[in-house]
Design a protein around this motif. Structure first.
Motif, PDB file in Angstrom:
ATOM      1  N   TYR A 179      61.218 102.646 124.875  1.00 33.06           N
ATOM      2  CA  TYR A 179      60.717 101.278 124.243  1.00 33.06           C
ATOM      3  C   TYR A 179      61.882 100.324 124.191  1.00 33.06           C
ATOM      4  N   LYS A 182      62.128  97.935 127.160  1.00 35.15           N
ATOM      5  CA  LYS A 182      60.927  96.906 127.302  1.00 35.15           C
ATOM      6  C   LYS A 182      61.413  95.695 126.956  1.00 35.15           C
ATOM      7  N   ASP A 235      56.286 112.244 117.880  1.00 40.13           N
ATOM      8  CA  ASP A 235      56.250 111.754 119.287  1.00 40.13           C
ATOM      9  C   ASP A 235      56.240 110.175 119.237  1.00 40.13           C
TER      10      ASP A 235
HETATM   11  C1  BG6 Z   1      56.048 108.592 124.892  1.00 40.34           C
HETATM   12  C2  BG6 Z   1      55.071 109.388 124.138  1.00 40.34           C
HETATM   13  O1  BG6 Z   1      57.346 108.713 124.306  1.00 40.34           O
HETATM   14  O2  BG6 Z   1      55.349 107.352 124.624  1.00 40.34           O
HETATM   15  C3  BG6 Z   1      53.642 109.666 124.594  1.00 40.34           C
HETATM   16  O3  BG6 Z   1      55.601 110.858 124.169  1.00 40.34           O
HETATM   17  C4  BG6 Z   1      53.092 108.074 124.655  1.00 40.34           C
HETATM   18  O4  BG6 Z   1      52.827 110.411 123.929  1.00 40.34           O
HETATM   19  C5  BG6 Z   1      54.117 107.080 125.146  1.00 40.34           C
HETATM   20  O5  BG6 Z   1      51.869 107.985 125.216  1.00 40.34           O
HETATM   21  C6  BG6 Z   1      53.809 105.668 125.280  1.00 40.34           C
HETATM   22  O6  BG6 Z   1      54.603 104.848 125.641  1.00 40.34           O
HETATM   23  P1  BG6 Z   1      53.991 103.275 126.439  1.00 40.34           P
HETATM   24  O7  BG6 Z   1      55.078 102.849 126.870  1.00 40.34           O
HETATM   25  O8  BG6 Z   1      53.055 103.721 127.261  1.00 40.34           O
HETATM   26  O9  BG6 Z   1      53.562 102.501 124.944  1.00 40.34           O
END
Ligand code: BG6
Length: 490
Positions: A179, A182, A235
């Motif tokens: 994240y 991003k 998670d």
């Molecule tokens: C990951 C999780 O870290 O992030 C997943 O393990 C989740 O479960 C994903 O789906 C979400 O990432 P994004 O970038 O698609 O929001």
């Protein structure tokens, strides 16, 4: 800026992450000329693949990038594969020889990045061997990039950390939280600290609450085994959600250096009010999806998924209220919400400002909307400011208006993938957008108290939200109790 020469060694090179994110991101950097031509990609995996098989695999992963065969081939020339047994020293000695050869061939100056894109149970074994068998013994830099999950709770995370610190120092460790790669998450700081319009208002005198939603439409799919032990709290909340919270709540750093930003984030984590025992019920809500419909298609409940217990107590949804006991934020709830199988795939932050002292435009049919600052993280990237203005030709009635900036449409090109930016930063040696051990430690200790309670007290109402909805009713009640609501903003 061009990157220094480097060998990128990817453990787990035959896996999903490497294929979906790592190869395409490195290739994009290569195409843009951001990656030094003095680089080599050494794929490491358990499978007995030949170099040619690996190259074909990488080629395959770049298909979607739609670039000329020539460009792809010149990238592939830098790729090599070595099959490997993570617990066998001989295997590492072979790797070392290969690394030395590549170092020589591509003139890499001994710079090495070890990227662990594989099951976490091997993290410690691998770092032990990297040192023991001499792979970190070079005259260039050595860095370790480590994927989540970083531990399962504070105890296991500390243990893992101690172990990897035997081989790498804190400033050589790059803990990934994608994240932080991003575009709009990186923009939080700029929006806050580069605008006279926001910074003076960024506190409990002017902000009534902040809401962060990261919803997904996908279910747990084939990841039941991992997810049963994890749940949404570990998670998503321990890492991605709390990282966004810290960026929103931290004090302005004295400059933009990695250390200064990290120390402000750490201070933010330290001022989060710990929630434990029965208090958890007042601050947090857990959910688990039942059957329902997504985009017109019927889908099963979580408990019907593969590798999921029929009576599973695992949460697939979390919403919660986080309070900061400090001068800036006393009294302002930070609401977070994340879950699987919700109605949309979207990540967004809504900052709700307090009402003005008196409403001159009181009107029975239409109350004045609060000002909102919305930061769209995905799938759209941009900012919307919700204001009130005069309704054309209708006396002094007000109407909501929106000022919008869309990052993706203005720049006209897709913003780079998070992984592309993070890999680039790591090669340059910039750890700002990676998580420091102190942040990981504090976020686990916050989350552990909640999971301890949730594990001790089963949730008898599971499944408590239908697939394709925004979570259990209790999540709406959490805000309603304080006179707020989740803003459903497209
Ligand atoms: C990951 C999780 O870290 O992030 C997943 O393990 C989740 O479960 C994903 O789906 C979400 O990432 P994004 O970038 O698609 O929001």
């Amino acid at each position: 800026e061009n990157t220094p020469p480097t060998l990128i060694m990817i453990f787990g090179a035959t896996g999903d992450l490497a294929k979906r994110k790592l190869f395409p991101s490195l290739y994009q950097l290569f195409l843009k000329g951001s990656l030094s031509r003095r680089f080599a990609l050494l794929g490491v995996g358990r499978r007995e693949w030949t170099n040619d098989q690996f190259k074909e695999h990488v080629r395959d992963s770049l298909k979607a990038s739609g670039h000329s065969q020539e460009q792809v081939e010149s990238f592939i020339e830098h790729c090599v594969y070595q099959s490997h047994d993570v617990s066998d020293s001989n295997s590492y000695i072979q790797l070392k020889e290969l690394a030395n050869e590549l170092d020589h061939k591509f003139d890499l100056e001994g710079n090495r990045i070890f990227y662990l894109a594989m099951a976490p149970e091997f993290f410690g074994t691998i770092t032990d061997h990297l040192k023991l068998d001499g792979l970190t013994d070079t005259n260039g830099f050595t860095r370790l990039v480590i994927e989540k999950p970083f531990g399962h709770d504070l105890r296991s995370a500390s243990k893992l950390n101690e172990q990897i610190r035997e081989s790498f120092s804190e400033d050589e460790i790059y803990r990934i939280d994608h994240y932080l790669g991003k575009e709009m998450v990186q923009n939080i700081e700029v929006i806050r600290f580069a605008n006279a319009l926001f910074e003076p208002l960024w506190n409990n005198r002017f902000i009534s609450n902040i809401q962060i939603t990261s919803s997904e439409t996908l279910g747990v799919e084939e990841r039941g085994r991992y997810y049963e032990k994890s749940g949404a709290l570990r998670d998503m909340v321990q890492n991605h959600m709390l990282q966004m919270v810290a960026l929103l709540a931290m004090e302005p750093p004295i400059n933009l250096s990695t250390d200064e930003i990290r120390s402000e984030k750490v201070r933010a984590f330290r001022s989060m009010r710990p929630i434990e025992g029965e208090e958890v019920d007042k601050y947090f809500v857990r959910g688990q999806y039942g059957a329902g419909e997504i985009n017109g298609e019927a889908v099963n409940g979580y408990r019907d998924g593969d590798n999921v217990d029929d009576h599973s107590n695992t949460e697939t949804f979390v919403s919660g209220k986080i309070m900061f006991d400090n001068f800036r934020w006393a009294g302002v709830p930070f609401y977070i919400r994340t879950g699987k199988r919700m109605s949309v795939k979207s990540t967004k932050i809504v900052v709700q400002f307090k009402d003005i002292p008196m409403n001159l435009y009181y009107n029975k049919e239409h109350s004045l909307d609060p000002n909102l600052l919305v930061i769209h993280i995905q799938p759209d990237e941009g900012i919307t400011l919700h204001l009130n203005a005069k309704k054309t030709n209708q006396g002094v009635n007000t109407t909501p208006v929106q000022l919008s900036y869309s990052a993706s449409s203005i720049d006209g090109i897709n913003t780079p993938e998070a992984y592309e930016k993070l890999l680039y930063d790591c090669i340059l040696g910039d750890a700002t957008n990676f998580t420091h051990w102190d942040e990981v430690k504090l976020s686990w200790s916050f989350v552990d108290k909640i999971s301890d309670y949730w594990e001790a007290v089963r949730e008898s109402s599971f499944p408590n939200y239908q697939s394709g909805t925004m979570g259990p009713e209790k999540s709406d009640e959490l805000l309603a109790e304080e006179g707020f609501q989740w803003w459903a903003i497209g």
